[in-house]
Design a protein around this motif. Structure first.
Motif, PDB file in Angstrom:
ATOM      1  N   THR A   1       0.812  -1.223   0.000  1.00  9.85           N
ATOM      2  CA  THR A   1       0.000   0.000   0.000  1.00  9.85           C
ATOM      3  C   THR A   1       0.843   1.269   0.000  1.00  9.85           C
ATOM      4  OG1 THR A   1      -0.127  -0.070   2.428  1.00  9.85           O
ATOM      5  CG2 THR A   1      -1.896  -1.158   1.206  1.00  9.85           C
ATOM      6  N   LEU A   2       2.164   1.147  -0.074  1.00  4.82           N
ATOM      7  CA  LEU A   2       3.027   2.327  -0.016  1.00  4.82           C
ATOM      8  C   LEU A   2       2.724   3.350  -1.113  1.00  4.82           C
ATOM      9  CD1 LEU A   2       5.276   3.423   1.757  1.00  4.82           C
ATOM     10  CD2 LEU A   2       6.947   2.351   0.222  1.00  4.82           C
ATOM     11  N   PRO A   3       2.500   2.915  -2.370  1.00  2.00           N
ATOM     12  CA  PRO A   3       2.147   3.920  -3.393  1.00  2.00           C
ATOM     13  C   PRO A   3       0.864   4.689  -3.062  1.00  2.00           C
ATOM     14  CG  PRO A   3       2.762   1.837  -4.420  1.00  2.00           C
ATOM     15  CD  PRO A   3       2.624   1.570  -2.948  1.00  2.00           C
ATOM     16  N   ILE A   4      -0.101   4.006  -2.437  1.00  2.00           N
ATOM     17  CA  ILE A   4      -1.350   4.672  -2.066  1.00  2.00           C
ATOM     18  C   ILE A   4      -1.101   5.655  -0.925  1.00  2.00           C
ATOM     19  CG2 ILE A   4      -3.692   4.298  -1.185  1.00  2.00           C
ATOM     20  CD1 ILE A   4      -3.687   1.618  -2.637  1.00  2.00           C
ATOM     21  N   LEU A   5      -0.205   5.315  -0.023  1.00  2.00           N
ATOM     22  CA  LEU A   5       0.163   6.232   1.053  1.00  2.00           C
ATOM     23  C   LEU A   5       0.644   7.561   0.489  1.00  2.00           C
ATOM     24  CD1 LEU A   5       1.046   7.036   3.978  1.00  2.00           C
ATOM     25  CD2 LEU A   5       3.182   5.804   3.525  1.00  2.00           C
ATOM     26  N   PHE A   6       1.519   7.506  -0.513  1.00  2.00           N
ATOM     27  CA  PHE A   6       2.074   8.735  -1.090  1.00  2.00           C
ATOM     28  C   PHE A   6       1.026   9.533  -1.866  1.00  2.00           C
ATOM     29  CE2 PHE A   6       6.194   6.270  -0.881  1.00  2.00           C
ATOM     30  CZ  PHE A   6       6.717   7.039   0.143  1.00  2.00           C
ATOM     31  N   GLY A   7      -0.059   8.889  -2.276  1.00  2.00           N
ATOM     32  CA  GLY A   7      -1.132   9.621  -2.940  1.00  2.00           C
ATOM     33  C   GLY A   7      -2.165  10.167  -1.981  1.00  2.00           C
ATOM     34  N   TYR A   8      -2.490   9.365  -0.961  1.00  2.00           N
ATOM     35  CA  TYR A   8      -3.562   9.753  -0.039  1.00  2.00           C
ATOM     36  C   TYR A   8      -3.149  10.845   0.937  1.00  2.00           C
ATOM     37  CZ  TYR A   8      -6.977   6.177  -1.322  1.00  2.00           C
ATOM     38  OH  TYR A   8      -7.917   5.438  -1.975  1.00  2.00           O
TER      39      TYR A   8
ATOM     40  N   GLN B   1      -7.429   3.414   4.371  1.00  2.00           N
ATOM     41  CA  GLN B   1      -8.284   4.405   5.027  1.00  2.00           C
ATOM     42  C   GLN B   1      -7.521   5.149   6.119  1.00  2.00           C
ATOM     43  OE1 GLN B   1     -11.972   3.073   6.785  1.00  2.00           O
ATOM     44  NE2 GLN B   1     -12.789   5.156   6.854  1.00  2.00           N
ATOM     45  N   VAL B   2      -6.653   4.467   6.826  1.00  2.00           N
ATOM     46  CA  VAL B   2      -5.842   5.136   7.846  1.00  2.00           C
ATOM     47  C   VAL B   2      -4.970   6.216   7.199  1.00  2.00           C
ATOM     48  CG1 VAL B   2      -3.905   4.825   9.446  1.00  2.00           C
ATOM     49  CG2 VAL B   2      -5.843   3.248   9.510  1.00  2.00           C
ATOM     50  N   TYR B   3      -4.385   5.912   6.044  1.00  2.00           N
ATOM     51  CA  TYR B   3      -3.580   6.918   5.348  1.00  2.00           C
ATOM     52  C   TYR B   3      -4.424   8.155   5.043  1.00  2.00           C
ATOM     53  CZ  TYR B   3      -0.558   2.861   4.384  1.00  2.00           C
ATOM     54  OH  TYR B   3       0.222   1.751   4.481  1.00  2.00           O
TER      55      TYR B   3
ATOM     56  N   ALA C   1     -14.717   9.279   1.000  1.00  2.00           N
ATOM     57  CA  ALA C   1     -15.065   9.354  -0.418  1.00  2.00           C
ATOM     58  C   ALA C   1     -14.021  10.057  -1.262  1.00  2.00           C
ATOM     59  CB  ALA C   1     -16.401  10.056  -0.588  1.00  2.00           C
ATOM     60  N   GLY C   2     -12.920  10.521  -0.666  1.00  2.00           N
ATOM     61  CA  GLY C   2     -11.859  11.117  -1.463  1.00  2.00           C
ATOM     62  C   GLY C   2     -12.326  12.345  -2.205  1.00  2.00           C
ATOM     63  N   ALA C   3     -12.440  12.197  -3.524  1.00  2.00           N
ATOM     64  CA  ALA C   3     -12.874  13.320  -4.358  1.00  2.00           C
ATOM     65  C   ALA C   3     -14.253  13.814  -3.952  1.00  2.00           C
ATOM     66  CB  ALA C   3     -12.882  12.899  -5.829  1.00  2.00           C
ATOM     67  N   GLY C   4     -15.113  12.896  -3.480  1.00  2.00           N
ATOM     68  CA  GLY C   4     -16.443  13.296  -3.041  1.00  2.00           C
ATOM     69  C   GLY C   4     -16.398  14.245  -1.864  1.00  2.00           C
ATOM     70  N   GLN C   5     -15.452  14.025  -0.945  1.00  2.00           N
ATOM     71  CA  GLN C   5     -15.314  14.926   0.200  1.00  2.00           C
ATOM     72  C   GLN C   5     -14.865  16.311  -0.246  1.00  2.00           C
ATOM     73  OE1 GLN C   5     -13.638  11.337   2.992  1.00  2.00           O
ATOM     74  NE2 GLN C   5     -13.067  13.399   3.574  1.00  2.00           N
ATOM     75  N   ILE C   6     -13.930  16.365  -1.157  1.00  2.00           N
ATOM     76  CA  ILE C   6     -13.457  17.664  -1.662  1.00  2.00           C
ATOM     77  C   ILE C   6     -14.578  18.370  -2.411  1.00  2.00           C
ATOM     78  CG2 ILE C   6     -11.755  18.805  -3.138  1.00  2.00           C
ATOM     79  CD1 ILE C   6      -9.848  16.522  -2.599  1.00  2.00           C
ATOM     80  N   LEU C   7     -15.341  17.603  -3.197  1.00  2.00           N
ATOM     81  CA  LEU C   7     -16.472  18.180  -3.905  1.00  2.00           C
ATOM     82  C   LEU C   7     -17.501  18.735  -2.923  1.00  2.00           C
ATOM     83  CD1 LEU C   7     -18.090  18.683  -6.510  1.00  2.00           C
ATOM     84  CD2 LEU C   7     -18.998  16.363  -6.290  1.00  2.00           C
ATOM     85  N   ALA C   8     -17.765  18.002  -1.835  1.00  2.00           N
ATOM     86  CA  ALA C   8     -18.730  18.454  -0.835  1.00  2.00           C
ATOM     87  C   ALA C   8     -18.294  19.773  -0.218  1.00  2.00           C
ATOM     88  CB  ALA C   8     -18.903  17.392   0.247  1.00  2.00           C
TER      89      ALA C   8
ATOM     90  N   MET D   1      -4.498  15.896   2.894  1.00  2.00           N
ATOM     91  CA  MET D   1      -4.109  17.181   3.480  1.00  2.00           C
ATOM     92  C   MET D   1      -4.762  18.339   2.733  1.00  2.00           C
ATOM     93  SD  MET D   1      -0.078  16.573   4.405  1.00  2.00           S
ATOM     94  CE  MET D   1       0.105  18.239   5.047  1.00  2.00           C
ATOM     95  N   ALA D   2      -4.838  18.230   1.413  1.00  2.00           N
ATOM     96  CA  ALA D   2      -5.512  19.279   0.633  1.00  2.00           C
ATOM     97  C   ALA D   2      -6.968  19.388   1.050  1.00  2.00           C
ATOM     98  CB  ALA D   2      -5.404  18.964  -0.859  1.00  2.00           C
ATOM     99  N   PHE D   3      -7.610  18.239   1.268  1.00  2.00           N
ATOM    100  CA  PHE D   3      -8.996  18.269   1.742  1.00  2.00           C
ATOM    101  C   PHE D   3      -9.092  18.918   3.117  1.00  2.00           C
ATOM    102  CE2 PHE D   3     -11.887  16.127   4.728  1.00  2.00           C
ATOM    103  CZ  PHE D   3     -13.089  16.631   4.264  1.00  2.00           C
ATOM    104  N   GLY D   4      -8.206  18.530   4.041  1.00  2.00           N
ATOM    105  CA  GLY D   4      -8.247  19.081   5.382  1.00  2.00           C
ATOM    106  C   GLY D   4      -8.056  20.585   5.406  1.00  2.00           C
ATOM    107  N   VAL D   5      -7.115  21.075   4.612  1.00  2.00           N
ATOM    108  CA  VAL D   5      -6.884  22.522   4.532  1.00  2.00           C
ATOM    109  C   VAL D   5      -8.107  23.223   3.950  1.00  2.00           C
ATOM    110  CG1 VAL D   5      -5.509  24.327   3.425  1.00  2.00           C
ATOM    111  CG2 VAL D   5      -4.376  22.331   4.405  1.00  2.00           C
ATOM    112  N   LEU D   6      -8.659  22.661   2.871  1.00  2.00           N
ATOM    113  CA  LEU D   6      -9.868  23.236   2.271  1.00  2.00           C
ATOM    114  C   LEU D   6     -11.007  23.279   3.276  1.00  2.00           C
ATOM    115  CD1 LEU D   6     -10.134  21.760  -1.342  1.00  2.00           C
ATOM    116  CD2 LEU D   6     -10.028  24.167  -0.709  1.00  2.00           C
ATOM    117  N   PHE D   7     -11.170  22.192   4.013  1.00  2.00           N
ATOM    118  CA  PHE D   7     -12.280  22.094   4.960  1.00  2.00           C
ATOM    119  C   PHE D   7     -12.206  23.190   6.019  1.00  2.00           C
ATOM    120  CE2 PHE D   7     -14.493  20.581   8.682  1.00  2.00           C
ATOM    121  CZ  PHE D   7     -15.613  19.947   8.179  1.00  2.00           C
TER     122      PHE D   7
END
Length: 234
Positions: free
Chosen positions: A9-16, A135-137, A47-54, A21-27
């Motif tokens: 899951t390391l590649p997903i870690l570097f993406g998530y 999900q933890v990432y 939801a990833g992109a769904g959260q940012i969209l929301a 963080m971008a979502f958290g800052v936006l929120f």
């Protein structure tokens, strides 16, 4: 086992982490909510992109109905992810519901592409750990971004472009996978029509309705055409 799952899951870690963080800052910079609501969304909605969209829609004063419809349409593909893996998840017991809940694009890709042994119970345990790690990432990224946005003063102007950039990438990937530009142009045309004919508060729902109707008509025509060609060859 956890170390091997971490390597998978390391590649997903570097993406998530950066996207979370971008979502958290936006929120925290766009909405007037407690910072801990951002990681809570990562736990409950995930939801990833769904959260940012929301966040973008709520910041633009969109109604809850619009937010619900937009997120449902955006994440409807996850229903098919779960259905396609029901056989693979057979025997998972109490973990089955979480395995279905945690099927993001990246998790689905990893679960369906990794090599598997004949030990079904072991593989289900690995699937569960992969889903939980991912999900933890995401939740860690949401938390770090929310704390950063709440406690560090900086100009976050333009960070909402993360959503635009994400959808551009997803659109390009879908175009490459489908090899058909019609859905892209149909979506662009539907957005243009909605912007011209509808007030701002209803443009998103209008565009979704228009492009859905167009794509359903195209699908029906393609099925009718393939059926006619099949009958001609009989």
């Amino acid at each position: 086992m956890n170390s091997s799952v971490f390597r998978l899951t390391l590649p997903i870690l570097f993406g998530y982490l950066p996207l979370g963080m971008a979502f958290g800052v936006l929120f925290t910079t766009q909405l007037d909510y407690a910072w801990w609501a951002a990681p809570l969304m990562g736990v409950v909605i995930y939801a990833g992109a769904g959260q940012i969209l929301a966040v973008s829609l709520l910041a633009a004063k969109a109604g809850l109905l619009e937010v619900f419809i937009a997120m449902f349409v955006l994440n409807a593909r996850h229903l098919f992810y779960g259905l396609s893996l029901l056989g693979q998840f057979r025997g998972a017991g109490w973990r089955k519901l979480y395995l279905i809940f945690g099927l993001t694009d990246e998790t689905y890709s990893l679960l369906t592409s990794r090599s598997r042994s004949q030990d079904t119970l072991h593989e289900l345990d690995v699937d569960f750990r992969i889903t939980a790690f991912n999900q933890v990432y995401w939740v860690i990224g949401c938390t770090l971004g929310a704390l950063l946005g709440r406690n560090v003063a900086f100009d976050s102007t333009g960070i909402e472009f993360a959503l635009v950039a994400l959808f551009i990438v997803l659109t390009i990937e879908q175009f490459k996978a489908l090899g058909d530009a019609f859905p892209v142009w149909a979506g662009a045309a539907a957005a243009g029509v909605a912007m011209i004919l509808l007030p701002p508060a209803h443009q998103l729902i209008g565009a979704i309705a228009i492009v859905t109707a167009v794509l359903l008509l195209q699908y029906r025509n393609l099925r009718a055409r393939s059926g006619a060609e099949g009958s001609n060859h009989v």
